[in-house]
Write a protein that holds these residues in place. Structure first.
Motif, PDB file in Angstrom:
ATOM      1  N   ILE A 152       0.886  -1.358  -0.095  1.00  0.00           N
ATOM      2  CA  ILE A 152       0.274   0.181   0.153  1.00  0.00           C
ATOM      3  C   ILE A 152       0.597   1.425   0.222  1.00  0.00           C
ATOM      4  CG2 ILE A 152      -1.846   1.600   1.129  1.00  0.00           C
ATOM      5  CD1 ILE A 152      -3.063  -0.872  -0.127  1.00  0.00           C
ATOM      6  N   GLN A 153       2.046   0.895   0.413  1.00  0.00           N
ATOM      7  CA  GLN A 153       2.851   2.497   0.917  1.00  0.00           C
ATOM      8  C   GLN A 153       3.733   2.571  -0.783  1.00  0.00           C
ATOM      9  OE1 GLN A 153       5.300   0.876   3.556  1.00  0.00           O
ATOM     10  NE2 GLN A 153       5.514   2.681   4.688  1.00  0.00           N
ATOM     11  N   VAL A 154       3.350   1.534  -1.422  1.00  0.00           N
ATOM     12  CA  VAL A 154       3.612   1.548  -2.901  1.00  0.00           C
ATOM     13  C   VAL A 154       2.872   2.540  -3.894  1.00  0.00           C
ATOM     14  CG1 VAL A 154       5.752   0.581  -4.987  1.00  0.00           C
ATOM     15  CG2 VAL A 154       5.896   0.066  -2.385  1.00  0.00           C
ATOM     16  N   PHE A 155       1.487   1.603  -3.178  1.00  0.00           N
ATOM     17  CA  PHE A 155       0.905   2.202  -3.959  1.00  0.00           C
ATOM     18  C   PHE A 155       0.451   3.958  -3.471  1.00  0.00           C
ATOM     19  CE2 PHE A 155      -0.459  -1.454  -4.661  1.00  0.00           C
ATOM     20  CZ  PHE A 155      -1.360  -2.373  -6.038  1.00  0.00           C
ATOM     21  N   LYS A 156       0.611   4.285  -2.505  1.00  0.00           N
ATOM     22  CA  LYS A 156       0.366   5.234  -2.269  1.00  0.00           C
ATOM     23  C   LYS A 156       1.601   6.766  -3.108  1.00  0.00           C
ATOM     24  CE  LYS A 156      -1.717   4.895   2.164  1.00  0.00           C
ATOM     25  NZ  LYS A 156      -1.909   5.919   4.153  1.00  0.00           N
ATOM     26  N   GLN A 157       2.618   5.963  -2.740  1.00  0.00           N
ATOM     27  CA  GLN A 157       3.972   6.381  -3.596  1.00  0.00           C
ATOM     28  C   GLN A 157       3.906   7.137  -4.880  1.00  0.00           C
ATOM     29  OE1 GLN A 157       7.971   5.091  -2.871  1.00  0.00           O
ATOM     30  NE2 GLN A 157       8.958   6.438  -4.533  1.00  0.00           N
ATOM     31  N   TYR A 158       3.271   6.217  -5.563  1.00  0.00           N
ATOM     32  CA  TYR A 158       3.237   6.430  -6.875  1.00  0.00           C
ATOM     33  C   TYR A 158       1.273   7.010  -7.533  1.00  0.00           C
ATOM     34  CZ  TYR A 158       7.261   3.804  -7.896  1.00  0.00           C
ATOM     35  OH  TYR A 158       8.779   3.865  -7.715  1.00  0.00           O
ATOM     36  N   ALA A 159       0.574   7.140  -6.451  1.00  0.00           N
ATOM     37  CA  ALA A 159      -0.282   7.507  -6.727  1.00  0.00           C
ATOM     38  C   ALA A 159      -1.619   7.149  -7.148  1.00  0.00           C
ATOM     39  CB  ALA A 159      -0.958   9.235  -7.346  1.00  0.00           C
ATOM     40  N   VAL A 160      -1.928   5.589  -7.081  1.00  0.00           N
ATOM     41  CA  VAL A 160      -2.186   4.795  -7.737  1.00  0.00           C
ATOM     42  C   VAL A 160      -2.677   3.999  -7.301  1.00  0.00           C
ATOM     43  CG1 VAL A 160      -2.413   2.250  -9.477  1.00  0.00           C
ATOM     44  CG2 VAL A 160      -0.203   4.329  -9.618  1.00  0.00           C
ATOM     45  N   ASN A 161      -4.386   3.596  -7.403  1.00  0.00           N
ATOM     46  CA  ASN A 161      -5.547   3.540  -6.439  1.00  0.00           C
ATOM     47  C   ASN A 161      -5.507   1.965  -6.517  1.00  0.00           C
ATOM     48  OD1 ASN A 161      -7.780   2.098  -5.215  1.00  0.00           O
ATOM     49  ND2 ASN A 161      -9.020   3.942  -6.158  1.00  0.00           N
ATOM     50  N   PRO A 162      -5.816   0.977  -5.650  1.00  0.00           N
ATOM     51  CA  PRO A 162      -5.369  -0.852  -5.602  1.00  0.00           C
ATOM     52  C   PRO A 162      -5.964  -1.426  -6.010  1.00  0.00           C
ATOM     53  CG  PRO A 162      -4.127   0.471  -3.548  1.00  0.00           C
ATOM     54  CD  PRO A 162      -5.300   1.327  -4.424  1.00  0.00           C
ATOM     55  N   ALA A 163      -7.382  -0.866  -6.653  1.00  0.00           N
ATOM     56  CA  ALA A 163      -8.834  -0.678  -6.813  1.00  0.00           C
ATOM     57  C   ALA A 163      -8.427  -0.695  -8.491  1.00  0.00           C
ATOM     58  CB  ALA A 163     -10.102  -0.509  -6.750  1.00  0.00           C
ATOM     59  N   ASP A 164      -7.737   0.505  -8.982  1.00  0.00           N
ATOM     60  CA  ASP A 164      -7.278   0.104  -9.985  1.00  0.00           C
ATOM     61  C   ASP A 164      -7.632  -0.981 -11.155  1.00  0.00           C
ATOM     62  OD1 ASP A 164      -9.540   2.833  -9.589  1.00  0.00           O
ATOM     63  OD2 ASP A 164      -8.071   3.899  -9.504  1.00  0.00           O
ATOM     64  N   VAL A 165      -6.107  -1.674 -10.802  1.00  0.00           N
ATOM     65  CA  VAL A 165      -4.763  -2.098 -11.754  1.00  0.00           C
ATOM     66  C   VAL A 165      -4.953  -3.472 -10.595  1.00  0.00           C
ATOM     67  CG1 VAL A 165      -3.124  -0.517  -9.975  1.00  0.00           C
ATOM     68  CG2 VAL A 165      -2.850  -2.068 -12.482  1.00  0.00           C
ATOM     69  N   SER A 166      -4.675  -4.760 -11.354  1.00  0.00           N
ATOM     70  CA  SER A 166      -4.282  -5.719 -10.707  1.00  0.00           C
ATOM     71  C   SER A 166      -2.242  -5.426  -9.860  1.00  0.00           C
ATOM     72  CB  SER A 166      -3.781  -7.271 -11.383  1.00  0.00           C
ATOM     73  OG  SER A 166      -2.741  -6.571 -12.137  1.00  0.00           O
ATOM     74  N   LEU A 167      -2.239  -6.743  -9.462  1.00  0.00           N
ATOM     75  CA  LEU A 167      -0.707  -6.299  -8.121  1.00  0.00           C
ATOM     76  C   LEU A 167       0.121  -6.618  -9.538  1.00  0.00           C
ATOM     77  CD1 LEU A 167      -0.225  -5.647  -5.463  1.00  0.00           C
ATOM     78  CD2 LEU A 167       0.128  -7.887  -5.080  1.00  0.00           C
ATOM     79  N   THR A 168       0.055  -7.293 -10.071  1.00  0.00           N
ATOM     80  CA  THR A 168       0.757  -7.997 -11.237  1.00  0.00           C
ATOM     81  C   THR A 168       1.661  -6.592 -12.189  1.00  0.00           C
ATOM     82  OG1 THR A 168      -0.639  -8.734 -12.039  1.00  0.00           O
ATOM     83  CG2 THR A 168       0.571  -9.804 -11.412  1.00  0.00           C
ATOM     84  N   GLU A 169      -0.404  -5.796 -12.415  1.00  0.00           N
ATOM     85  CA  GLU A 169       0.387  -4.950 -13.710  1.00  0.00           C
ATOM     86  C   GLU A 169       0.946  -3.622 -12.954  1.00  0.00           C
ATOM     87  OE1 GLU A 169      -3.663  -6.006 -16.523  1.00  0.00           O
ATOM     88  OE2 GLU A 169      -3.614  -4.801 -14.468  1.00  0.00           O
ATOM     89  N   PHE A 170       0.957  -3.522 -11.637  1.00  0.00           N
ATOM     90  CA  PHE A 170       1.329  -3.186 -10.847  1.00  0.00           C
ATOM     91  C   PHE A 170       2.804  -2.626 -10.880  1.00  0.00           C
ATOM     92  CE2 PHE A 170       2.363  -0.020  -6.598  1.00  0.00           C
ATOM     93  CZ  PHE A 170       2.197   0.745  -7.421  1.00  0.00           C
ATOM     94  N   ALA A 171       3.211  -4.053 -10.840  1.00  0.00           N
ATOM     95  CA  ALA A 171       4.594  -4.124  -9.945  1.00  0.00           C
ATOM     96  C   ALA A 171       5.291  -4.210 -11.238  1.00  0.00           C
ATOM     97  CB  ALA A 171       4.470  -5.657  -9.427  1.00  0.00           C
ATOM     98  N   SER A 172       4.595  -4.483 -12.290  1.00  0.00           N
ATOM     99  CA  SER A 172       5.602  -4.705 -13.974  1.00  0.00           C
ATOM    100  C   SER A 172       5.520  -3.385 -14.367  1.00  0.00           C
ATOM    101  CB  SER A 172       4.132  -5.299 -15.481  1.00  0.00           C
ATOM    102  OG  SER A 172       5.175  -5.223 -16.233  1.00  0.00           O
ATOM    103  N   ASP A 173       4.347  -2.051 -14.406  1.00  0.00           N
ATOM    104  CA  ASP A 173       4.623  -0.698 -14.655  1.00  0.00           C
ATOM    105  C   ASP A 173       5.552  -0.019 -13.643  1.00  0.00           C
ATOM    106  OD1 ASP A 173       3.328   2.283 -15.643  1.00  0.00           O
ATOM    107  OD2 ASP A 173       3.144   2.386 -13.963  1.00  0.00           O
ATOM    108  N   ILE A 174       5.461  -0.287 -12.648  1.00  0.00           N
ATOM    109  CA  ILE A 174       6.872   0.834 -11.878  1.00  0.00           C
ATOM    110  C   ILE A 174       8.111  -0.528 -11.820  1.00  0.00           C
ATOM    111  CG2 ILE A 174       4.768   1.098 -10.026  1.00  0.00           C
ATOM    112  CD1 ILE A 174       6.286  -0.587  -7.367  1.00  0.00           C
ATOM    113  N   ALA A 175       8.197  -1.150 -11.955  1.00  0.00           N
ATOM    114  CA  ALA A 175       9.961  -2.028 -12.801  1.00  0.00           C
ATOM    115  C   ALA A 175      10.400  -1.702 -13.458  1.00  0.00           C
ATOM    116  CB  ALA A 175       9.247  -3.396 -12.433  1.00  0.00           C
ATOM    117  N   ALA A 176       9.009  -0.707 -14.795  1.00  0.00           N
ATOM    118  CA  ALA A 176       9.403  -0.552 -16.070  1.00  0.00           C
ATOM    119  C   ALA A 176      10.798   1.371 -15.197  1.00  0.00           C
ATOM    120  CB  ALA A 176       8.770  -0.201 -16.704  1.00  0.00           C
ATOM    121  N   ARG A 177       9.426   1.970 -14.161  1.00  0.00           N
ATOM    122  CA  ARG A 177      10.001   2.796 -14.410  1.00  0.00           C
ATOM    123  C   ARG A 177      10.983   3.738 -13.062  1.00  0.00           C
ATOM    124  NH1 ARG A 177       3.769   4.908 -12.378  1.00  0.00           N
ATOM    125  NH2 ARG A 177       4.481   6.590 -11.829  1.00  0.00           N
ATOM    126  N   ILE A 178      10.967   1.674 -12.007  1.00  0.00           N
ATOM    127  CA  ILE A 178      12.004   2.350 -11.179  1.00  0.00           C
ATOM    128  C   ILE A 178      13.122   2.229 -12.330  1.00  0.00           C
ATOM    129  CG2 ILE A 178      13.224   1.844  -9.420  1.00  0.00           C
ATOM    130  CD1 ILE A 178      10.558   1.239  -8.410  1.00  0.00           C
TER     131      ILE A 178
END
Length: 407
Positions: free
Chosen positions: A308-334
């Motif tokens: 949840i701390q990571v979702f907040k840092q990237y201003a993303v609502n956990p309900a709007d995206v799956s955990l795997t999609e979010f992990a993939s997106d921020i892996a590329a951004r990082i």
């Protein structure tokens, strides 16, 4: 007398069957016997019951020339191995005063008063050969009959290992014309057991010498090659030939041999190629990053208590995206933000154990300049599977991706 005898191992003790202790003795004995060319086809565990111990020994003698028992040689009423061996051999137990005095002296050397029940340790089956135990109080012994050889060893691992090394193996080498059995393990990553089995093929998997077998672990599969020959150089030559055949079929899946670890191989690849890695872990601190303790610019880490701390840092609502999609997106951004060659992100909810097939429990994603890979799991941080599966998949995927980029 057979040149290639078979052996059977019997671990004796109700505490093993109750799960109170782990039987490491049988594993140790099997490896020692393998190394001197003795086949082991059966291992048995039996509780402290005279009839069942005798039945297990008798059944083993029907299948093997050598039977080795561990345990049941102490002074208490549930130590029944001596009597069971005597019953199977059809011989009485005989008292040995000299053995009693030796046990008494051993206790004196330990500074411990010997109790009366230790007297039963001075009884051996008639015509048994004593195997002296200088590191403990329980005498071991050997009984030979027309049915075969029974070697009875103490169950204390330290004593058992000493007697195996110093007495049992030399005895067997003198008695039998033995060759050697040598094993080698090819370690694979990023491929399942069934797929690996299919790639290797039935022709290789059905061969007897050298033989090839698969052993699946959480997130990894080992390919074990075992060769039996007259001497070690001949066995090694057989292993080399079989390894070459296997590498033609599964070479891309093999990351190392024998004691090689995926952590060591990945780290060596990063260092040798001057590559940098960033690891983000939320909910599972150290699941990937703790594999390498070196203080170096090649590895950078960021740890969070909860996804949840990571979702907040990237201003993303956990309900709007799956955990795997979010992990993939921020892996590329990082990876882009930190200017590293590869980025791994692990997200795992701390309050989840097993969660059916819901992939929202944990996720792991990897990003390189060439591609991204990710995977979701139905369990969270509290699951015993979390660390093993996530670290194995993450490291094996990173290894494959880096290797493919290098051509």
């Amino acid at each position: 007398m057979p040149d290639n005898p078979n052996a059977e191992i019997i671990a004796i003790g109700t505490e093993i069957l109750l799960g109170e202790i782990t039987d490491t003795n049988s594993v140790y004995l099997a490896r020692q016997l393998r190394d001197i060319g003795v086949n082991v086809f059966f291992m048995t565990t039996v509780g402290d019951n005279l009839t069942r111990i005798a039945d297990a020994i008798s059944a083993a003698l029907d299948r093997a020339e050598i039977v080795i028992t561990t345990g049941g040689l102490g002074p208490t009423v549930d130590d029944m191995t001596r009597q069971a061996v005597a019953d199977v051999a059809g011989r009485p137990l005989l008292y040995h005063e000299s053995l009693y005095r030796a046990i008494e002296e051993r206790f004196r050397g330990f500074g411990v008063e010997m109790t009366a029940n230790n007297r039963q340790q001075a009884y051996l089956p008639e015509r048994a050969t004593l195997i002296e135990n200088p590191v403990g109080t329980a005498p071991a012994f050997l009984v030979e009959s027309e049915r075969g050889m029974v070697i009875s060893l103490p169950g204390v691992p330290r004593e058992m290992k000493y007697l195996v090394t110093e007495s049992v193996m030399p005895l067997l080498l003198r008695k039998y014309e033995l060759g050697v059995i040598v094993a080698r393990t090819l370690r694979t990553a990023g491929i399942g057991e069934s797929s690996l089995d299919d790639k290797i093929g039935k022709d290789i998997l059905s061969e007897r010498n050298p033989s090839v077998g698969l052993a699946a672990h959480h997130g990894a599969v080992d390919v074990r090659i075992t060769a039996k020959a007259e001497d070690t150089p001949s066995a090694v030559q057989m292993l080399d030939a079989m390894q070459a055949r296997l590498e033609e079929r599964i070479g891309d899946d093999v990351f190392g041999v024998d004691e090689a670890t995926l952590e060591e191989v990945v780290w060596a690849h990063l260092r040798q190629n001057g590559l940098t890695l960033h690891v983000t872990e939320a909910g599972l601190p150290g699941v990937i990053s703790s594999a390498w303790n070196e203080d170096t610019d090649a590895l950078r880490t960021r740890i969070y208590d909860d996804p949840i701390q990571v979702f907040k840092q990237y201003a993303v609502n956990p309900a709007d995206v799956s955990l795997t999609e979010f992990a993939s997106d921020i892996a590329a951004r990082i990876r882009l933000r930190e200017a590293v060659d590869a980025s791994i992100v692990v997200l795992s909810y701390p309050d989840l154990d097993e969660n059916a097939d819901n992939e929202q429990g944990s996720a792991v994603a990897i990003s390189t300049a060439a591609e991204s890979r990710y995977r979701g799991y139905g369990f969270g941080t509290r699951s015993q599977l979390a660390r093993e599966w996530i670290s194995r998949w993450g490291l094996s995927s990173l290894w494959r991706m880096l290797k493919e980029e290098q051509g």
